[in-house]
Design a protein around this motif. Structure first.
Motif, PDB file in Angstrom:
ATOM      1  N   SER A 170      56.627  80.247  20.356  1.00 62.36           N
ATOM      2  CA  SER A 170      55.518  79.641  21.104  1.00 62.36           C
ATOM      3  C   SER A 170      55.743  79.661  22.605  1.00 62.36           C
ATOM      4  N   VAL A 171      56.861  80.204  23.052  1.00 67.31           N
ATOM      5  CA  VAL A 171      57.165  80.292  24.485  1.00 67.31           C
ATOM      6  C   VAL A 171      56.854  81.717  24.929  1.00 67.31           C
ATOM      7  N   SER A 172      55.725  81.882  25.571  1.00 65.50           N
ATOM      8  CA  SER A 172      55.298  83.226  25.962  1.00 65.50           C
ATOM      9  C   SER A 172      54.421  83.138  27.201  1.00 65.50           C
ATOM     10  N   THR A 173      54.272  84.276  27.867  1.00 63.20           N
ATOM     11  CA  THR A 173      53.405  84.316  29.051  1.00 63.20           C
ATOM     12  C   THR A 173      51.963  83.945  28.714  1.00 63.20           C
ATOM     13  N   PRO A 174      51.357  84.479  27.636  1.00 60.37           N
ATOM     14  CA  PRO A 174      49.980  84.078  27.309  1.00 60.37           C
ATOM     15  C   PRO A 174      49.841  82.583  27.065  1.00 60.37           C
ATOM     16  N   ALA A 175      50.831  81.982  26.388  1.00 60.80           N
ATOM     17  CA  ALA A 175      50.753  80.540  26.111  1.00 60.80           C
ATOM     18  C   ALA A 175      50.822  79.731  27.401  1.00 60.80           C
ATOM     19  N   VAL A 176      51.719  80.127  28.313  1.00 59.65           N
ATOM     20  CA  VAL A 176      51.844  79.400  29.582  1.00 59.65           C
ATOM     21  C   VAL A 176      50.578  79.571  30.423  1.00 59.65           C
ATOM     22  N   ALA A 177      49.976  80.759  30.377  1.00 55.82           N
ATOM     23  CA  ALA A 177      48.716  80.975  31.100  1.00 55.82           C
ATOM     24  C   ALA A 177      47.626  80.040  30.566  1.00 55.82           C
ATOM     25  N   ARG A 178      47.568  79.877  29.241  1.00 53.90           N
ATOM     26  CA  ARG A 178      46.598  78.949  28.648  1.00 53.90           C
ATOM     27  C   ARG A 178      46.909  77.506  29.075  1.00 53.90           C
ATOM     28  N   ASP A 179      48.197  77.174  29.155  1.00 52.17           N
ATOM     29  CA  ASP A 179      48.592  75.829  29.604  1.00 52.17           C
ATOM     30  C   ASP A 179      48.127  75.581  31.037  1.00 52.17           C
ATOM     31  N   MET A 180      48.264  76.593  31.888  1.00 57.49           N
ATOM     32  CA  MET A 180      47.849  76.453  33.278  1.00 57.49           C
ATOM     33  C   MET A 180      46.348  76.200  33.377  1.00 57.49           C
ATOM     34  N   LEU A 181      45.579  76.895  32.553  1.00 59.08           N
ATOM     35  CA  LEU A 181      44.141  76.657  32.542  1.00 59.08           C
ATOM     36  C   LEU A 181      43.837  75.263  32.025  1.00 59.08           C
ATOM     37  N   ALA A 182      44.615  74.790  31.032  1.00 59.91           N
ATOM     38  CA  ALA A 182      44.425  73.431  30.517  1.00 59.91           C
ATOM     39  C   ALA A 182      44.716  72.402  31.601  1.00 59.91           C
ATOM     40  N   ILE A 183      45.745  72.634  32.415  1.00 55.29           N
ATOM     41  CA  ILE A 183      46.050  71.722  33.522  1.00 55.29           C
ATOM     42  C   ILE A 183      44.889  71.690  34.514  1.00 55.29           C
ATOM     43  N   THR A 184      44.390  72.868  34.854  1.00 55.65           N
ATOM     44  CA  THR A 184      43.276  72.963  35.805  1.00 55.65           C
ATOM     45  C   THR A 184      42.051  72.214  35.279  1.00 55.65           C
ATOM     46  N   ARG A 185      41.750  72.398  34.004  1.00 57.16           N
ATOM     47  CA  ARG A 185      40.588  71.723  33.424  1.00 57.16           C
ATOM     48  C   ARG A 185      40.796  70.214  33.335  1.00 57.16           C
ATOM     49  N   ALA A 186      42.043  69.787  33.183  1.00 56.83           N
ATOM     50  CA  ALA A 186      42.325  68.347  33.170  1.00 56.83           C
ATOM     51  C   ALA A 186      42.018  67.719  34.526  1.00 56.83           C
ATOM     52  N   PHE A 187      42.048  68.533  35.579  1.00 58.10           N
ATOM     53  CA  PHE A 187      41.643  68.065  36.911  1.00 58.10           C
ATOM     54  C   PHE A 187      40.129  68.132  37.092  1.00 58.10           C
ATOM     55  N   GLY A 188      39.410  68.605  36.070  1.00 59.87           N
ATOM     56  CA  GLY A 188      37.965  68.734  36.173  1.00 59.87           C
ATOM     57  C   GLY A 188      37.510  70.002  36.857  1.00 59.87           C
ATOM     58  N   ARG A 189      38.380  71.006  36.898  1.00 55.08           N
ATOM     59  CA  ARG A 189      38.060  72.274  37.550  1.00 55.08           C
ATOM     60  C   ARG A 189      38.106  73.414  36.532  1.00 55.08           C
ATOM     61  N   GLU A 190      37.371  74.474  36.814  1.00 52.95           N
ATOM     62  CA  GLU A 190      37.383  75.649  35.951  1.00 52.95           C
ATOM     63  C   GLU A 190      38.127  76.817  36.585  1.00 52.95           C
ATOM     64  N   LYS A 191      38.175  76.855  37.920  1.00 52.66           N
ATOM     65  CA  LYS A 191      38.843  77.971  38.616  1.00 52.66           C
ATOM     66  C   LYS A 191      40.303  77.605  38.870  1.00 52.66           C
ATOM     67  N   LEU A 192      41.184  78.450  38.400  1.00 50.98           N
ATOM     68  CA  LEU A 192      42.625  78.225  38.552  1.00 50.98           C
ATOM     69  C   LEU A 192      43.116  78.767  39.881  1.00 50.98           C
ATOM     70  N   SER A 193      43.758  77.917  40.670  1.00 49.99           N
ATOM     71  CA  SER A 193      44.428  78.344  41.887  1.00 49.99           C
ATOM     72  C   SER A 193      45.924  78.241  41.644  1.00 49.99           C
ATOM     73  N   TYR A 194      46.648  79.337  41.899  1.00 52.09           N
ATOM     74  CA  TYR A 194      48.050  79.383  41.505  1.00 52.09           C
ATOM     75  C   TYR A 194      48.868  80.125  42.542  1.00 52.09           C
ATOM     76  N   TYR A 195      50.024  79.570  42.883  1.00 50.48           N
ATOM     77  CA  TYR A 195      50.992  80.253  43.727  1.00 50.48           C
ATOM     78  C   TYR A 195      52.292  80.352  42.946  1.00 50.48           C
ATOM     79  N   GLY A 196      52.720  81.577  42.666  1.00 55.52           N
ATOM     80  CA  GLY A 196      53.949  81.776  41.927  1.00 55.52           C
ATOM     81  C   GLY A 196      54.946  82.558  42.751  1.00 55.52           C
ATOM     82  N   VAL A 197      56.214  82.209  42.592  1.00 59.78           N
ATOM     83  CA  VAL A 197      57.291  82.908  43.280  1.00 59.78           C
ATOM     84  C   VAL A 197      58.234  83.462  42.223  1.00 59.78           C
ATOM     85  N   SER A 198      58.684  84.689  42.407  1.00 55.65           N
ATOM     86  CA  SER A 198      59.608  85.283  41.452  1.00 55.65           C
ATOM     87  C   SER A 198      60.760  85.951  42.191  1.00 55.65           C
TER      88      SER A 198
END
Length: 221
Positions: free
Chosen positions: A193-221
């Motif tokens: 259950s630990v995968s890039t697609p799952a984490v991407a879905r989690d990020m969208l869930a976080i955004t929607r929990a803020f009442g937003r639909e558009k995800l703004s993301y800054y990632g560093v690698s």
């Protein structure tokens, strides 16, 4: 989705500031006495005061999005609140951040580098750090080793230099295969259950929990 790339002026500055997170620990405002287990996980964003001037929550999401019966995961979230109200036209919404790794804590990165974020990005965003599933304060925990001693024994030869000898590259590949085998045998459903697609879905869930639909993301690698 709004993605902040390091080829932008502010992105370049932020990437440079965060490129050495270890040295930036001098800016740390972390309170290690904070107990994440005291936060009740919820499908809504229930924020509570934490650390020094931050807010924290544990967001409940499906462990496997296609299979609800697999259980839940709890994503640890820390928020550096915007200095404008959410009703203010200047408010830009949540900006999710994670330092990559893989395996690094987005919660610790935001707590430890809050002055950098506010100096570079301004104060119109809620800066949101999160620990990807299987990492840090998020649960369930992902572990392949039965004890710290076993983990230390496995990683004792690291870091391996592929150019050290004629056998170095082979040892690196063999160690990777062994770790993969441990993950398969001991990680079970959590490892699956630990995968890039799952984490991407989690990020969208976080955004929607803020009442937003558009995800703004800054990632560093």
């Amino acid at each position: 989705m709004r993605i902040f790339s390091s080829n932008l002026a502010q992105g370049t500055v932020l990437a440079l500031c965060l490129s050495g997170l270890a040295s930036a620990r001098t800016l740390s405002r972390r309170d290690d006495t904070f107990d994440w287990t005291n936060l009740t996980a919820s499908t809504s964003l229930t924020l509570s005061p934490c650390y020094d001037g931050f807010q924290c929550a544990r967001l409940m999401v499906p462990l496997q999005y296609p299979h609800a019966s697999a259980g839940e995961a709890q994503i640890a979230i820390v928020v550096l609140p915007a200095k404008v109200s959410h009703d203010d036209p200047a408010y830009l919404g949540p900006l999710l951040f994670n330092p990559g790794g893989p395996g690094s804590s987005g919660v610790d990165a935001v707590v430890e580098n809050a002055p950098v974020f506010q100096a570079v990005l301004g104060s119109d965003y809620d800066v949101v750090g999160f620990d990807p599933r299987g990492v840090g304060h998020s649960t369930p925990a992902l572990a392949f080793f039965e004890s710290p001693a076993e983990a230390l024994a496995f990683f004792a030869p690291y870091p391996l230099d592929a150019n050290e000898s004629v056998s170095s590259l082979g040892r690196i590949v063999a160690s990777a295969h062994l770790l993969d085998d441990l993950a398969s045998k001991r990680g079970g459903t959590i490892a699956e259950s630990v995968s890039t697609p799952a984490v991407a879905r989690d990020m969208l869930a976080i955004t929607r929990a803020f009442g937003r639909e558009k995800l703004s993301y800054y990632g560093v690698s």
